[in-house]
Design an enzyme around this catalytic site. Structure first.
Site, short mmCIF file in Angstrom:
data_model
loop_
_atom_site.label_atom_id
_atom_site.label_comp_id
_atom_site.label_asym_id
_atom_site.label_seq_id
_atom_site.Cartn_x
_atom_site.Cartn_y
_atom_site.Cartn_z
N LYS A 101 0.85 -1.19 0.00
CA LYS A 101 0.00 0.00 0.00
C LYS A 101 0.89 1.24 0.00
O LYS A 101 1.67 1.47 0.92
CB LYS A 101 -0.93 0.03 1.22
CG LYS A 101 -1.80 1.28 1.24
CD LYS A 101 -2.47 1.48 2.59
CE LYS A 101 -3.08 2.87 2.65
NZ LYS A 101 -3.59 3.20 4.01
N GLY A 162 -7.68 9.35 10.28
CA GLY A 162 -7.88 9.45 11.72
C GLY A 162 -8.96 10.40 12.16
O GLY A 162 -9.17 10.58 13.36
N ALA A 188 -9.39 5.72 4.92
CA ALA A 188 -9.23 6.91 5.76
C ALA A 188 -10.54 7.62 6.02
O ALA A 188 -11.32 7.87 5.10
CB ALA A 188 -8.23 7.90 5.17
N GLY A 189 -10.78 7.93 7.29
CA GLY A 189 -11.91 8.74 7.69
C GLY A 189 -13.11 7.99 8.21
O GLY A 189 -14.03 8.59 8.76
N THR A 211 -7.92 3.38 12.74
CA THR A 211 -8.22 4.18 13.93
C THR A 211 -9.62 3.94 14.46
O THR A 211 -9.83 3.87 15.69
CB THR A 211 -8.05 5.68 13.60
OG1 THR A 211 -6.75 5.90 13.05
CG2 THR A 211 -8.20 6.53 14.85
#
Length: 267
Positions: A101, A162, A188-189, A211
Site C-alpha cells: 500500500k 484518523g 481513511a476517515g 483508527t
C-alpha cells in the site's frame, strides 16, 4: 465466497481490510483482527516490527503470514523517494512479498496525500515489480492516472486520516468508482459502522480502516460491527436500492379490494 473480492489476481472472502497499529499490544491486535474477519492486514513498516528489530516482539508472530495477507504501507513518508525505499525494505523483510500500500503524505497536519509524489512513486514501484494499492485523493482524474500507471487498486480517502468524519463527499467517491476498472477501496476517515456500510452501498469494493477500530472503547466489539456493516452494505449494493423520491403519490400498499374501499363503493 459467492461474491469474491479480487485484488491483484487473488480472491478474498472479506472486503474489510484492517490496520494493525494503535492497539495496546499484539494480543489485542490479533483478537481484533480475528473478530473483524479481515484477511488483509496493513502494517506501517516505519512503526511496527516485522523483523527489522531482531530483539523485539514481531507482528509476524501474532499474525502469521500463512494466515493473513500482509499489506505493508508507507505511513509517515512525505516523498516518493522515502516511500519507494520503505517498500523495498518491506519486500526484503517479507521474503519477496510484492503487494503493498502506497501513501505519500502532503503535510503532517492533515495527512492529505501528495498526489504528484504519489504518482511518481507508483510509477517507480510498478516498474520494480510491486503490486501497488494506492491511497489517494477522491479525484477521478488522478485515479485514472494511477490506474494507467499500473496500480492494482485505488484507495480514495473518505475524509482525513484518523478524523472519523465518514464519507464527506460521496459524489466524488462515486466519480472515482466510475472512472476506473480497478477495485476501489475507501481508505481513511471511517468512524463507525454506518460509514463502512455507506461506502459499500456506493458500490466500492472494500473498506480499509484502523483508527476507528483501534481507538474504540471496545476494539473487538467495533471490529465485529465493522464486519457486519461491510457485509450488509455490499448486500444492499448488489440488491439495488429503491430510487429516492421527494414524495410519491403511489401508496406502498394496494387499496383496491380492501374493506374500506369496498364499503365506500357500496355507499
Amino acid at each position: 465466497m459467492n461474491d469474491p473480492f479480487l485484488v491483484a489476481g487473488k480472491s478474498y472472502g472479506s472486503r474489510l481490510l484492517i490496520g494493525t497499529g494503535k492497539y495496546k499490544d499484539f494480543a489485542q491486535t490479533r483478537a481484533t483482527v480475528e473478530a473483524s474477519g479481515a484477511q488483509i492486514v496493513t502494517v506501517a513498516i516505519r512503526r511496527t516490527n516485522i523483523g527489522q528489530n531482531a530483539n523485539e516482539p514481531s507482528l509476524l508472530e501474532a499474525l502469521p503470514p500463512s494466515k493473513f495477507t500482509y499489506l505493508p504501507n508507507t505511513a509517515g513518508c512525505y516523498s516518493a523517494e522515502d516511500a519507494v525505499r520503505t517498500l523495498r525494505l518491506a519486500r526484503e523483510l517479507l521474503d519477496g512479498h510484492d503487494l503493498v500500500k502506497l501513501e505519500v503524505l502532503g503535510d503532517p497536519h492533515t495527512l492529505y496525500p501528495n498526489m504528484p509524489e504519489t504518482l511518481k512513486a507508483a510509477q517507480q514501484l510498478v516498474q520494480e515489480g510491486f503490486k501497488v494499492m494506492v491511497y489517494c485523493s477522491d479525484d477521478p482524474i488522478q485515479a485514472k492516472m494511477l490506474e494507467d500507471a499500473g496500480c492494482v487498486a485505488i484507495m480514495p480517502l473518505a475524509s482525513l486520516i484518523g478524523s472519523g468524519m465518514g464519507i464527506l463527499n460521496p459524489w466524488q467517491v462515486q466519480l472515482v468508482r466510475d472512472a476506473v476498472k480497478l477495485p476501489v477501496i475507501v481508505d481513511a476517515g471511517v468512524g463507525t459502522a454506518s460509514d463502512a456500510a455507506i461506502a459499500m452501498e456506493l458500490g466500492c469494493d472494500g473498506v480499509l480502516m484502523n483508527t476507528a477500530v483501534a481507538t474504540a472503547r471496545d476494539p473487538i466489539g467495533m471490529a465485529r460491527a465493522m464486519k457486519k456493516a461491510v457485509e450488509a452494505g455490499r448486500e444492499a449494493w448488489l440488491a439495488g436500492r429503491m430510487p429516492k423520491k421527494l414524495y410519491s403519490a403511489a401508496p406502498s400498499s394496494p387499496t383496491e379490494g380492501t374493506i374500506s374501499s369496498s364499503r365506500s363503493k357500496a355507499a
